[in-house]
Design an enzyme around this catalytic site. Structure first.
Site, mmCIF file in Angstrom:
data_model
loop_
_atom_site.group_PDB
_atom_site.id
_atom_site.type_symbol
_atom_site.label_atom_id
_atom_site.label_comp_id
_atom_site.label_asym_id
_atom_site.label_seq_id
_atom_site.Cartn_x
_atom_site.Cartn_y
_atom_site.Cartn_z
ATOM 1 N N SER A 154 124.952 35.340 43.572
ATOM 2 C CA SER A 154 125.658 36.236 42.654
ATOM 3 C C SER A 154 125.581 35.658 41.231
ATOM 4 O O SER A 154 124.480 35.373 40.769
ATOM 5 C CB SER A 154 127.097 36.431 43.131
ATOM 6 O OG SER A 154 127.700 37.515 42.490
ATOM 7 N N ASP A 321 123.989 45.054 50.303
ATOM 8 C CA ASP A 321 124.537 44.672 48.992
ATOM 9 C C ASP A 321 124.239 45.787 47.986
ATOM 10 O O ASP A 321 123.084 46.007 47.644
ATOM 11 C CB ASP A 321 123.892 43.351 48.548
ATOM 12 C CG ASP A 321 124.451 42.815 47.237
ATOM 13 O OD1 ASP A 321 125.228 43.518 46.564
ATOM 14 O OD2 ASP A 321 124.098 41.669 46.885
ATOM 15 N N HIS A 354 127.714 42.608 49.435
ATOM 16 C CA HIS A 354 127.380 41.507 48.534
ATOM 17 C C HIS A 354 127.923 40.169 49.034
ATOM 18 O O HIS A 354 127.283 39.122 48.882
ATOM 19 C CB HIS A 354 127.940 41.820 47.151
ATOM 20 C CG HIS A 354 127.681 40.746 46.142
ATOM 21 N ND1 HIS A 354 126.411 40.410 45.743
ATOM 22 C CD2 HIS A 354 128.520 39.930 45.455
ATOM 23 C CE1 HIS A 354 126.486 39.434 44.846
ATOM 24 N NE2 HIS A 354 127.741 39.127 44.662
#
Lengths: 383, 383
Positions: A154, A321, A354
């Protein structure tokens, strides 16, 4: 000041950029910069076994040790430790709180040396590259010439990209998980809602809430709740909660948390504000929104990675995601390939959305293990 | 009270449920119920040309005439009017503000006859079916035995489903656009964030802000911004805004709206609060979250439509709608088919996201036109 975030005295920190200030992308400078970090394992004699972990938006340096405020295990404790996938019996793992953060690294809640009070909104707006500049300072301070790996998911993956673009000579390998080389309009939109929720809280006081009064916890909680939805997949939410009610009986016909998913979100919000600073949330989300690695290199992403052809790279996306979908990760892989950088890529099947990169997803583990082992072997390092 | 929503004196209303109270799904009753509505065209002699339009969450009765507060054209002005697709030279179009709304129909901002002050949170929690019960009362009041059509998108489509389930004998045809027969966990989660944003605003005062003080406009604005993201597609946001900055120069390194998408969202929030009541937002989102048409009929959606085999139905979804995606609309179509209800279905190609049903999407227009004409012909009505 009752609800101001109080950090433990035991934080491990170092002070950098004392004689030479840190030059930020905005043109502003910071001096000195305190960096809070944790290390695991032992640096070997030739300093070739160091791995830097870059944390995500709401992460921190406690990647493999209990969080001093919440008491919870490190956020990647499953992966990092003695005998684990990233084996601290053999590797020296470093994780530092990002610039702008609130767990001991200089950020908006730190004292501004010019005024003697907390920066608040006088803290300069920072970028992901600025965060990486501070990490580079720490790596220098530790006397490490070349990191065996920099790894992050991320926003951590965004830092990995900036390492590849800015300090490729200091890397042997790099792993970016569930990330993107720039924020889309939708990414920015969700962050902006979070920022507006914080700024709408009268306790925010234009960012000057440190001196007295309460913190904007309600606004920060709403920001977290909004973001949290984007971290999960619709399928995961359906599987986990569906339309299940809190009580097994009929709905209450009221505004208490009737559905389990409401209760879950409220819980996420209220736990988060115990360990995070609202202004840090503003600054870090802003840094993510500003990220556009291609734009920083003349508009072509491959040009950002031109000096990284010697770095072994690994990119993983996760099928469910929708925050940083496979397409965004593939754009990174294409650019790395175009720049002649060796890169392994896989889309890992998972319905966790995610957040999958933080969870126990077997496909990720086996790929990470294989990549780490091969990268170590290539350098003559035994894992 | 400076920023309390002030309704114009010219609103067209009728008062229903005076002698017999309205029985709500919650078990509570309301009496009387004021209904604010607009009509367009003329009801014919045998009262066979009436079309009821059901509005969405933030819509109102001003479907084809200028909004009295904003001055903007009606929200479906493009479709409804003399010589338009829904031709008011031939059809009599009715649109009423939903129960719980804030444009003149009884809702949380109305005076509670028991106390003489605004209901606030003393207003009973309502359901989509309760909204339809009030519409049925209006249709009765107008002396209409059978509607030529009931038409609605999004929450309007949910009302269409409840008409089919509850009052099928009063329908000749029904059109549901971009809708769902129940809210998923993700739908509920986004609504809950909006509600929490409103409740976090200290001006909300437990819903009792009508008497004095300011309204929770900041919280309501954040709620609107969050929801607005779900109304658009990622592609539409990218096409419309991408990463374009407000100024043509570099980013400002501040927290003003730097990106165009931020400015757009803030604008959406601030315009919305001029015409909407925060408590109405709580009640109407709650009604949507509670919707589960199958659950109301023993768990099988087809059973909800068992008495509607004579009603000609049309369902349309939009390819880029991720709020109520094609899969949710198809579930409705499958249930209608299983119940023996004649139904036309199409997924309309559009990159506008959920909001497509409000916009100029040619595929929708041609299908709606064809359906309306055929349905009229089947009843011997000339369009």
């Amino acid at each position: 000041m009752a609800d101001r975030l109080t950090l433990p005295d035991t934080l491990k920190t170092t002070t950098l950029f004392q004689s030479t200030p840190l030059h930020l992308d905005s043109g502003a400078t910071l001096s000195p910069v305190q960096v809070a970090f944790e290390t695991y394992g032992t640096l070997n004699a030739d300093k070739s076994n160091a791995v830097l972990i870059a944390h995500a938006l709401t992460g921190d340096q406690f990647v493999a040790s209990p969080h001093p405020i919440t008491g919870k295990p490190g956020w990647w404790d499953r992966i990092i430790g003695p005998g684990r996938l990233i084996d601290t019996d053999r590797l020296f793992v470093i994780c530092s709180n990002v610039l702008g953060g609130c767990m001991g690294t200089t950020g908006p809640s730190s004292l501004n040396p010019a005024t003697g009070i907390a920066f608040g909104l006088d803290f300069p707006v920072i970028t992901i590259r600025d965060m990486v500049r501070v990490q580079m300072g720490l790596v220098d301070d530790l006397g490490i010439d070349r990191l065996q790996a920099v790894i992050g998911g991320s926003m951590g993956g965004m830092q990995v990209l900036e390492w590849l673009a800015t300090y490729p000579d200091r890397l042997h390998s790099a792993v970016a998980l569930a990330t993107a080389a720039r924020h889309t309009a939708q990414n920015i939109a969700f962050h902006e809602v979070g920022r507006q929720a914080i700024m709408a809280d009268p306790n925010w006081q234009g960012g000057g809430y440190y001196a007295d009064g309460d913190s904007p916890l309600k606004g920060l909680s709403v920001a977290r709740m909004t973001a949290h939805i984007t971290y999960l997949s619709e399928d995961a939410l359906t599987r986990k909660f569906g339309r299940n009610l809190q009580s097994r009986d009929a709905p209450t016909f009221g505004f208490d948390a009737d559905f389990q998913v409401e209760s879950y979100l409220r819980h996420q919000g209220s736990r988060f504000v115990e360990r995070f600073d609202a202004n840090s949330y503003l600054y870090i989300t802003r840094a993510m929104d500003y990220l556009d690695v291609a734009d920083e290199h003349g508009g072509r992403l491959a040009d950002a990675f031109r000096r990284a052809a010697h770095v072994r790279c690994c990119v993983m996306s996760f099928s469910s995601d929708w925050l940083y979908p496979t397409s965004e990760n593939k754009a990174i892989v294409h650019a790395l390939n175009a720049a002649g950088v060796p890169v392994s890529f896989a889309e890992i099947q998972s319905d966790h959305g995610h957040d999958a990169f933080l969870l126990d997803v077997p496909g990720m583990d086996s790929m990470l293990k294989g990549f780490m082992t091969a990268a170590a072997k290539a350098r003559g390092l035994r894992l």
